[in-house]
Design a protein around this motif. Structure first.
Motif, PDB file in Angstrom:
ATOM      1  N   LEU A 101       0.867  -1.174   0.000  1.00  0.00           N
ATOM      2  CA  LEU A 101       0.000   0.000   0.000  1.00  0.00           C
ATOM      3  C   LEU A 101       0.903   1.223   0.000  1.00  0.00           C
ATOM      4  N   SER A 102       0.715   2.093  -0.972  1.00  0.00           N
ATOM      5  CA  SER A 102       1.479   3.342  -1.056  1.00  0.00           C
ATOM      6  C   SER A 102       0.496   4.492  -1.024  1.00  0.00           C
ATOM      7  N   TYR A 103       0.847   5.527  -0.293  1.00  0.00           N
ATOM      8  CA  TYR A 103       0.008   6.713  -0.276  1.00  0.00           C
ATOM      9  C   TYR A 103       0.832   7.917   0.137  1.00  0.00           C
ATOM     10  N   VAL A 104       0.289   9.084  -0.160  1.00  0.00           N
ATOM     11  CA  VAL A 104       0.920  10.339   0.211  1.00  0.00           C
ATOM     12  C   VAL A 104       0.033  10.979   1.267  1.00  0.00           C
ATOM     13  N   VAL A 116       4.312   7.243   2.073  1.00  0.00           N
ATOM     14  CA  VAL A 116       4.289   6.114   3.001  1.00  0.00           C
ATOM     15  C   VAL A 116       4.059   4.836   2.202  1.00  0.00           C
ATOM     16  N   THR A 117       4.837   3.805   2.490  1.00  0.00           N
ATOM     17  CA  THR A 117       4.592   2.485   1.914  1.00  0.00           C
ATOM     18  C   THR A 117       4.455   1.499   3.060  1.00  0.00           C
ATOM     19  N   LEU A 118       3.478   0.639   2.935  1.00  0.00           N
ATOM     20  CA  LEU A 118       3.192  -0.360   3.946  1.00  0.00           C
ATOM     21  C   LEU A 118       3.121  -1.711   3.261  1.00  0.00           C
ATOM     22  N   GLN A 119       3.999  -2.622   3.643  1.00  0.00           N
ATOM     23  CA  GLN A 119       3.982  -3.967   3.086  1.00  0.00           C
ATOM     24  C   GLN A 119       3.086  -4.829   3.963  1.00  0.00           C
ATOM     25  N   LEU A 120       2.212  -5.597   3.325  1.00  0.00           N
ATOM     26  CA  LEU A 120       1.202  -6.377   4.030  1.00  0.00           C
ATOM     27  C   LEU A 120       1.220  -7.828   3.566  1.00  0.00           C
ATOM     28  N   HIS A 161      -3.691   9.911  -2.990  1.00  0.00           N
ATOM     29  CA  HIS A 161      -3.004   9.098  -3.991  1.00  0.00           C
ATOM     30  C   HIS A 161      -2.750   7.666  -3.507  1.00  0.00           C
ATOM     31  N   GLY A 162      -3.681   7.108  -2.769  1.00  0.00           N
ATOM     32  CA  GLY A 162      -3.518   5.744  -2.278  1.00  0.00           C
ATOM     33  C   GLY A 162      -3.614   4.730  -3.396  1.00  0.00           C
ATOM     34  N   ALA A 164      -9.121   6.064   3.263  1.00  0.00           N
ATOM     35  CA  ALA A 164     -10.287   6.909   3.526  1.00  0.00           C
ATOM     36  C   ALA A 164     -10.008   7.994   4.564  1.00  0.00           C
ATOM     37  N   GLU A 165      -8.871   7.906   5.232  1.00  0.00           N
ATOM     38  CA  GLU A 165      -8.530   8.899   6.241  1.00  0.00           C
ATOM     39  C   GLU A 165      -8.307  10.267   5.601  1.00  0.00           C
ATOM     40  N   ARG A 166      -8.746  11.297   6.297  1.00  0.00           N
ATOM     41  CA  ARG A 166      -8.548  12.669   5.821  1.00  0.00           C
ATOM     42  C   ARG A 166      -7.049  12.968   5.766  1.00  0.00           C
TER      43      ARG A 166
END
Length: 149
Positions: free
Chosen positions: A57-60, A101-105, A127-128, A121-123
Motif C-alpha cells: 500500500l502506497s500513499y501520500v 508512506v509504503t506499507l507492506q502487508l 493518492h492511495g 479513507a482517512e482525511r
C-alpha cells in the motif's frame, strides 16, 4: 517444466518485443512467465476472496500541523487492529507538505483490502494505491503461520 508454442499476429509480436526491451527481459520465456503469473494472480484474487496475499500500500499524506498527531494516531490504531497484516512500513518526507508512506502487508486478501481502504479513507491521505499479489500456498506448512512465496 512444460514447453508450449504460441502464435501471435505480427503487430502483437512487435509490441511484445518492444515491451521486452523496455522491461529489460533477456528472453521471451521469462517475459511470458511474468505476464502469465501476474494475470493469473489477478484471477486468483477475483476467485478467492479469502485467499492469502502479499501487498504493498502506497500513499501520500499531507501533514497539517494541528491535525497531524490525531490523524497519525488513528492510522496507527487502524494498523495495530490488524497488526498481523503489517510487515514493514517506510516513510519518506518529500517536502514540508508531503510524506510518501509504503506499507507492506501479508494475509487474507479481504483483511488486507479492508485495512488499505480504511487507511486511504482517512482525511489527509492522498493518492492511495494498493498492489496485491495473490500467494501460492507453500508445500510445507507450520502450525502458526501460512507462508507465501
Amino acid at each position: 517444466m512444460q514447453r508450449f508454442t504460441i502464435s501471435l499476429d505480427d503487430e502483437l509480436a512487435t509490441e511484445f518485443e518492444r515491451y521486452m526491451q523496455r522491461a529489460g527481459y533477456a528472453n521471451r520465456s521469462e517475459a511470458i512467465r511474468d505476464l502469465l503469473d501476474a494475470r493469473l494472480s489477478q484471477q486468483r484474487e477475483l476467485c478467492q476472496a479469502q485467499g492469502l496475499c502479499m501487498a504493498v500500500l502506497s500513499y501520500v499524506r499531507g501533514p497539517q500541523a494541528h491535525e497531524l498527531s490525531e490523524r497519525l494516531e488513528r492510522l496507527e490504531q487502524l494498523q495495530q487492529l490488524r497488526s498481523p497484516l503489517g510487515i514493514f512500513t517506510t516513510q519518506v518526507h518529500v517536502d514540508a507538505q508531503q510524506c510518501l508512506v509504503t506499507l507492506q502487508l501479508r494475509g487474507p486478501v479481504s483483511e488486507v483490502r479492508a485495512l488499505a481502504n480504511a487507511i486511504m479513507a482517512e482525511r489527509g491521505v492522498r493518492h492511495g494505491q494498493l498492489h496485491v499479489v495473490m500467494g501460492r500456498p507453500s508445500p510445507v506448512q507450520t502450525v502458526d503461520h501460512a507462508y507465501l512465496y
